[in-house]
Design a protein around this motif. Structure first.
Motif, PDB file in Angstrom:
ATOM      1  N   LEU A 154      -2.832  24.103 -25.736  1.00  0.00           N
ATOM      2  CA  LEU A 154      -2.768  24.172 -24.275  1.00  0.00           C
ATOM      3  C   LEU A 154      -1.580  25.021 -23.828  1.00  0.00           C
ATOM      4  O   LEU A 154      -1.707  25.846 -22.904  1.00  0.00           O
ATOM      5  CB  LEU A 154      -2.657  22.740 -23.738  1.00  0.00           C
ATOM      6  CG  LEU A 154      -2.784  22.522 -22.246  1.00  0.00           C
ATOM      7  CD1 LEU A 154      -3.993  23.246 -21.717  1.00  0.00           C
ATOM      8  CD2 LEU A 154      -2.905  21.050 -21.946  1.00  0.00           C
ATOM      9  N   LEU A 155      -0.447  24.857 -24.491  1.00  0.00           N
ATOM     10  CA  LEU A 155       0.731  25.641 -24.122  1.00  0.00           C
ATOM     11  C   LEU A 155       0.483  27.124 -24.336  1.00  0.00           C
ATOM     12  O   LEU A 155       0.886  27.955 -23.510  1.00  0.00           O
ATOM     13  CB  LEU A 155       1.935  25.188 -24.944  1.00  0.00           C
ATOM     14  CG  LEU A 155       2.616  23.918 -24.448  1.00  0.00           C
ATOM     15  CD1 LEU A 155       3.634  23.436 -25.460  1.00  0.00           C
ATOM     16  CD2 LEU A 155       3.301  24.182 -23.126  1.00  0.00           C
ATOM     17  N   LEU A 156      -0.191  27.458 -25.441  1.00  0.00           N
ATOM     18  CA  LEU A 156      -0.464  28.873 -25.694  1.00  0.00           C
ATOM     19  C   LEU A 156      -1.377  29.444 -24.622  1.00  0.00           C
ATOM     20  O   LEU A 156      -1.176  30.559 -24.131  1.00  0.00           O
ATOM     21  CB  LEU A 156      -1.085  29.039 -27.079  1.00  0.00           C
ATOM     22  CG  LEU A 156      -0.141  28.774 -28.244  1.00  0.00           C
ATOM     23  CD1 LEU A 156      -0.865  28.929 -29.562  1.00  0.00           C
ATOM     24  CD2 LEU A 156       1.039  29.726 -28.189  1.00  0.00           C
ATOM     25  N   VAL A 157      -2.394  28.658 -24.241  1.00  0.00           N
ATOM     26  CA  VAL A 157      -3.305  29.131 -23.194  1.00  0.00           C
ATOM     27  C   VAL A 157      -2.553  29.282 -21.876  1.00  0.00           C
ATOM     28  O   VAL A 157      -2.712  30.279 -21.153  1.00  0.00           O
ATOM     29  CB  VAL A 157      -4.488  28.152 -23.045  1.00  0.00           C
ATOM     30  CG1 VAL A 157      -5.303  28.501 -21.835  1.00  0.00           C
ATOM     31  CG2 VAL A 157      -5.353  28.199 -24.279  1.00  0.00           C
ATOM     32  N   LEU A 158      -1.687  28.312 -21.575  1.00  0.00           N
ATOM     33  CA  LEU A 158      -0.941  28.386 -20.317  1.00  0.00           C
ATOM     34  C   LEU A 158       0.028  29.566 -20.324  1.00  0.00           C
ATOM     35  O   LEU A 158       0.267  30.180 -19.281  1.00  0.00           O
ATOM     36  CB  LEU A 158      -0.179  27.086 -20.083  1.00  0.00           C
ATOM     37  CG  LEU A 158      -1.034  25.886 -19.651  1.00  0.00           C
ATOM     38  CD1 LEU A 158      -0.166  24.660 -19.471  1.00  0.00           C
ATOM     39  CD2 LEU A 158      -1.780  26.186 -18.378  1.00  0.00           C
ATOM     40  N   ALA A 159       0.583  29.887 -21.496  1.00  0.00           N
ATOM     41  CA  ALA A 159       1.490  31.032 -21.579  1.00  0.00           C
ATOM     42  C   ALA A 159       0.777  32.294 -21.127  1.00  0.00           C
ATOM     43  O   ALA A 159       1.348  33.147 -20.430  1.00  0.00           O
ATOM     44  CB  ALA A 159       2.004  31.194 -23.009  1.00  0.00           C
ATOM     45  N   GLU A 160      -0.492  32.403 -21.524  1.00  0.00           N
ATOM     46  CA  GLU A 160      -1.275  33.570 -21.123  1.00  0.00           C
ATOM     47  C   GLU A 160      -1.645  33.484 -19.642  1.00  0.00           C
ATOM     48  O   GLU A 160      -1.550  34.460 -18.902  1.00  0.00           O
ATOM     49  CB  GLU A 160      -2.544  33.617 -21.995  1.00  0.00           C
ATOM     50  CG  GLU A 160      -3.279  34.915 -21.963  1.00  0.00           C
ATOM     51  CD  GLU A 160      -2.553  36.006 -22.729  1.00  0.00           C
ATOM     52  OE1 GLU A 160      -1.647  35.675 -23.513  1.00  0.00           O
ATOM     53  OE2 GLU A 160      -2.889  37.181 -22.514  1.00  0.00           O
ATOM     54  N   LEU A 161      -2.037  32.274 -19.227  1.00  0.00           N
ATOM     55  CA  LEU A 161      -2.524  32.085 -17.855  1.00  0.00           C
ATOM     56  C   LEU A 161      -1.417  32.294 -16.834  1.00  0.00           C
ATOM     57  O   LEU A 161      -1.608  32.951 -15.811  1.00  0.00           O
ATOM     58  CB  LEU A 161      -3.110  30.670 -17.728  1.00  0.00           C
ATOM     59  CG  LEU A 161      -3.678  30.261 -16.377  1.00  0.00           C
ATOM     60  CD1 LEU A 161      -4.888  31.099 -16.056  1.00  0.00           C
ATOM     61  CD2 LEU A 161      -4.062  28.797 -16.383  1.00  0.00           C
ATOM     62  N   GLN A 162      -0.228  31.725 -17.124  1.00  0.00           N
ATOM     63  CA  GLN A 162       0.863  31.815 -16.150  1.00  0.00           C
ATOM     64  C   GLN A 162       1.773  33.011 -16.404  1.00  0.00           C
ATOM     65  O   GLN A 162       2.788  33.164 -15.733  1.00  0.00           O
ATOM     66  CB  GLN A 162       1.705  30.533 -16.200  1.00  0.00           C
ATOM     67  CG  GLN A 162       0.911  29.315 -15.795  1.00  0.00           C
ATOM     68  CD  GLN A 162       1.730  28.040 -15.883  1.00  0.00           C
ATOM     69  OE1 GLN A 162       1.191  26.976 -16.099  1.00  0.00           O
ATOM     70  NE2 GLN A 162       3.037  28.140 -15.720  1.00  0.00           N
ATOM     71  N   GLN A 163       1.412  33.826 -17.409  1.00  0.00           N
ATOM     72  CA  GLN A 163       2.229  34.994 -17.747  1.00  0.00           C
ATOM     73  C   GLN A 163       3.676  34.603 -17.999  1.00  0.00           C
ATOM     74  O   GLN A 163       4.605  35.196 -17.462  1.00  0.00           O
ATOM     75  CB  GLN A 163       2.140  36.045 -16.641  1.00  0.00           C
ATOM     76  CG  GLN A 163       0.787  36.707 -16.540  1.00  0.00           C
ATOM     77  CD  GLN A 163       0.412  37.438 -17.825  1.00  0.00           C
ATOM     78  OE1 GLN A 163       1.206  38.192 -18.357  1.00  0.00           O
ATOM     79  NE2 GLN A 163      -0.779  37.192 -18.333  1.00  0.00           N
ATOM     80  N   MET A 164       3.863  33.561 -18.806  1.00  0.00           N
ATOM     81  CA  MET A 164       5.210  33.107 -19.147  1.00  0.00           C
ATOM     82  C   MET A 164       5.347  33.112 -20.662  1.00  0.00           C
ATOM     83  O   MET A 164       4.991  32.133 -21.326  1.00  0.00           O
ATOM     84  CB  MET A 164       5.410  31.672 -18.661  1.00  0.00           C
ATOM     85  CG  MET A 164       5.763  31.520 -17.229  1.00  0.00           C
ATOM     86  SD  MET A 164       6.077  29.777 -16.964  1.00  0.00           S
ATOM     87  CE  MET A 164       6.842  29.853 -15.372  1.00  0.00           C
ATOM     88  N   PRO A 165       5.883  34.190 -21.225  1.00  0.00           N
ATOM     89  CA  PRO A 165       5.986  34.260 -22.683  1.00  0.00           C
ATOM     90  C   PRO A 165       6.858  33.141 -23.252  1.00  0.00           C
ATOM     91  O   PRO A 165       6.689  32.750 -24.401  1.00  0.00           O
ATOM     92  CB  PRO A 165       6.631  35.620 -22.942  1.00  0.00           C
ATOM     93  CG  PRO A 165       6.657  36.326 -21.648  1.00  0.00           C
ATOM     94  CD  PRO A 165       6.381  35.381 -20.556  1.00  0.00           C
TER      95      PRO A 165
END
Lengths: 89, 212, 94, 105, 233, 98
Positions: free
Chosen positions: C46-57
């Motif tokens: 989920l964190l990896l997906v959110l990193a992409e979704l929220q553009q937060m590396p």
């Protein structure tokens, strides 16, 4: 957007409620560990990766270990002085 | 590439070699396999240096990945030097070296097998009858003690229908399998061969002819 | 592409909620612990997906920390709570 | 470009599917050992597929490698955790679940 | 349902409603903090606002928080149950686990270092790095690796106090040219913050490890200890 | 309703739940859990509200980070004290509660 937040917030509250309502202490502690993980996700959704990092290391890691460790300590009865810990709600 | 009749894994472990010790694991339903382990006499200074270099290199690689190749080695280099020292303190150099050039082959094997594993579990979960016939098998491990065995135990847990439970003193591995109808021994054997290749252990057939 | 990532994130969260059932039901302590481990893996995803979704590396670092420390809880459980202990009859349904 | 997007979407959805299956497995499987199977296989494949899906959109090489590193760590973590739990269960004498006669096939 | 529970429920309901009312009302404060932080960023010596707030703009708070942590350890030290590390009590003796740890721990160290270093321009910093470091120590202990080096009391205490002392020392040092306490000169701010963070990481990590270590796995009941001695040949 | 506000509301609920658990439970470990949940709730309110007002605000973020670390330190200290109490008295609750 709000779907994710709503579901996450709801899950947070439910998990906390379950952790507090669990009769078995172990169940309560595992629920609390999960609660820590969900808190990390909540910080992510709140655009606070700094706090998410701290929470991932502490809430999902250290706190859980400390609590589990104490459970192991309680599980082990010593001497005859001890009341069974689970009897005291 | 790998045939069933390849029956020996010969372990070649480095610079100082002594007489080979032959271990036999014979069982009725198990083809005769044996490992020729040439024990290293002592862990010498050179192996310490090479192990340190390898670990330092890998940790520097991790730093490069983490820092997004921005460089800033003035912080990363001392850190990796320290972490590699800690790693040596925790485990002194072992007798086995990963052969990095074998890694892609192993990764291919692993990826394909884990795809099959996931598919297998999915099939069993979604089928209404829940077709499980769990059983605990005892399989002799042919790989030598140390890193190869640990790799085997971890990898087995990720392969279709198998889960390593424990390893006893006689080097017999308890494997919990989801379905006793599958040929679990054969797939464990195949995994052992792959790991032997990964560690550059020389494999020889029953006839003594060597392949590599 | 974002709607897809969002759908994926919501579905992963639903998976987490389903996992809560196993934690609640048990029956043995090990089952609860396994479900918690499952939460760790799903959380990483989920964190990896959110990193992409929220553009937060930076969220990838959070996922990294989570993956690094995922063994910790289970290890503490096995080492400290679920040892061989004749006095402990916490095996059955509770 | 569209092809890559399509592939990425399929990988991500497949990953989520395996996560769901893993959780269902944890819910449906009868004992600790079989549940460890569900944990170590379906979920790791799910995470792997998600990682590969995101890999297609990764902006640089270090980011891609970081994703792979995370997957590797998660693999090691769940294999180790599964082994530890299975071993502890075995040492405590937890009996593996047996299919009733005729059932399970 | 006892009277106690009902009254507790009513009280909590009242508190929750009051809090909810505050959330509904939510007056915006006069001061716009995010704007003030972003306008002061060039003077902070770092590029990440949270770190700037923690170690520059509000460094008093952080200093006091470190003091609180130190206080917690001191109290725990005073209350600990005297118990030597015995291998069978420390953790799980398992060769596979040891092998995994041998690879995991250096990685954790590198990640902790990375978080510390990254704190100056992206999420990360002393608190996160310190807790990851502490997690490494806890893992070490759970995996049955001896941590006897932590028993060196003098070294341990020095490590625990290092962060606070460095923080105070730097704060006082900058007073020499005549500026107020903890006001770093701009050209050195980045370096000073990194030095403080480095020592803070060590101290926070050690604090959390020793808080874990001061809770022995089992009660050291004298009878039981004697039984144990008798059991093991 | 924005995402930040959702979490502020969750925080309010968590705070209430934690407070109730803290009063209602007698087992000290449960009280500790309740206290931690209460703390998390207040952190959520703090950050959620600040963010709903003026967007991402680093000041509450910094406060919450130190808050989390202090919370875990105090939890660990409480556990040390708790074990000490359990060893001395053999009970997991306080006598004046019963």
């Amino acid at each position: 957007m709000p779907w994710l937040d709503l579901l996450l917030g709801l899950t947070l509250v439910v998990t906390a409620g379950l952790a507090l309502a669990a009769r078995d202490m172990f169940r309560a502690v595992v629920m609390f560990i999960v609660f820590g993980l969900l808190m990390a996700l909540a910080w992510v959704r709140l655009q606070a990766p700094d706090i998410a990092l701290a929470e991932a290391a502490i809430g999902a890691g250290l706190t859980g270990v400390l609590l589990l460790d104490t459970l192991g300590y309680l599980r082990r009865p010593f001497g005859s002085r001890v009341d069974k810990p689970e009897k005291h709600q | 590439m790998l045939r069933q009749n390849r029956l020996k894994i010969m372990v070649q472990t480095g610079i100082l070699c002594r007489q080979p010790a032959v271990l036999d694991n014979a069982q009725a339903d198990w083809p005769r396999w044996s490992v020729m382990a040439e024990q290293r006499h002592a862990v010498d200074r050179l192996s310490w240096i090479s192990a340190y270099a390898l670990r330092l290199g890998l940790l520097l690689g991790v730093w490069w990945i983490l820092s997004g190749s921005t460089g800033d080695w003035w912080f990363g280099l001392p850190l990796a030097v320290f972490a590699a020292a800690v790693s040596l303190w925790l485990t002194p150099p072992g007798r086995f070296r990963l052969r990095l050039h074998r890694m892609p082959f192993f990764a291919g094997f692993f990826l394909w097998q884990s795809l099959l594993a996931g598919w297998d579990v999915a099939r069993r979960t979604l089928s209404p009858a829940l077709p499980l016939r769990p059983e605990i098998l005892h399989l002799p491990v042919v790989l030598p003690e140390g890193a190869p065995t640990w790799w085997l135990m971890l990898v087995i847990s990720l392969l279709p229908g198998t889960l390593s439970v424990r390893l006893d003193e006689e080097r017999s591995l308890e494997v919990h399998c989801l379905d006793s109808r599958l040929d679990v021994p054969a797939s464990v054997r195949e995994t052992e061969l792959q790991i032997a290749l990964l560690f550059g252990l020389r494999i020889s057939g029953a006839d003594g002819g060597q392949h590599s | 592409m974002n709607w897809l990532l969002e759908v994926v994130a919501v579905l992963l969260l639903v998976t987490l909620v389903l996992g809560l059932i196993r934690i609640w039901r048990g029956p043995t302590v090990a089952d609860r612990m396994l479900a918690a481990q499952l939460f760790g893996t799903t959380g990483v995803g989920l964190l990896l997906v959110l990193a992409e979704l929220q553009q937060m590396p930076a969220l990838r670092d959070v996922a990294l920390v989570l993956a690094l420390l995922a063994v910790m809880a289970v290890l503490a459980f096995v080492a400290r709570v679920w040892r061989q202990d004749p006095n402990d009859n916490h095996e059955g349904p509770s | 470009m569209i092809l890559i997007d399509l592939l990425q979407g399929m990988l991500l959805l497949a990953g989520v599917g395996f996560f769901l299956v893993g959780t269902l497995g944890i819910l449906r499987f009868p004992d600790v050992y079989t549940r460890v199977h569900a944990l170590t296989k379906a979920d790791n494949l799910g995470l792997g597929l998600i990682v590969f899906g995101l890999l297609l959109g990764a902006e640089s090489v270090p980011v891609a490698l970081k994703l792979l590193l995370i997957w590797g760590l998660a693999l090691v973590a769940s294999a180790t955790a599964g082994y530890l739990v299975a071993r502890a269960a075995r040492r405590r004498g937890v009996k593996p679940w047996k299919a009733r006669s005729g059932g399970g096939a | 349902m006892s009277l106690r529970l009902v009254s507790a429920a009513l009280l909590c309901l009242a508190v929750t409603v009051a809090l909810a009312w505050a959330v509904l009302d939510r007056p915006l404060p006069e001061e716009n903090l995010p704007d003030r932080v972003s306008s002061a960023m060039p003077q902070s010596g770092v590029d990440h606002p949270v770190t700037a707030v923690l170690l520059n703009f509000r460094s008093y708070d952080t200093l006091l928080e470190i003091a609180v942590l130190l206080l917690a350890v001191v109290v725990a030290l005073a209350l600990r149950e005297a118990q030597p590390d015995r291998p069978e009590q420390m953790g799980l003796e398992n060769p596979l686990l040891r092998a995994v740890m041998a690879w995991l721990l250096p990685l954790i160290l590198v990640v902790a270092g990375f978080l510390l270093w990254a704190g100056s321009y992206q999420p990360g910093g002393a608190f996160q790095a310190g807790s990851v470091l502490a997690a490494a120590g806890v893992l070490l202990r759970l995996a049955g690796v001896t941590t006897a080096w932590l028993d060196n009391a003098a070294l341990m205490r020095a490590g625990l106090a290092l962060g606070l002392l460095t923080f105070l020392g730097v704060g006082l040092l900058v007073m020499l040219p005549g500026v107020p306490f903890l006001t770093y000169p701009l050209e050195y701010a980045g370096t000073l913050i990194l030095v403080i963070e480095l020592t803070l990481t060590l101290s926070i990590g050690l604090t959390l490890i020793s808080l874990f270590r001061l809770t022995p796995p089992y009660a050291d009941d004298p009878d039981e200890a004697r039984e144990k001695e008798a059991e093991t040949p | 309703m924005s995402g930040a506000l959702v979490f502020a509301w969750s925080g309010v609920l968590l705070f209430g739940l934690g407070l109730f658990g803290f009063i209602a439970h007698r087992h000290l470990l449960r009280r500790l859990l309740a206290f931690n949940i209460m703390g998390s709730g207040s952190f959520l309110v703090l950050v959620g509200l600040a963010q709903h007002g003026r967007g991402v605000d680093p000041v509450p973020h910094a406060m919450v980070i130190t808050g989390i670390v202090v919370a875990v330190a105090s939890t660990a200290l409480a556990l040390v004290v708790f074990r000490r109490w359990y060893r001395a008295s053999g009970r997991t609750d306080l006598p004046e509660d019963t």
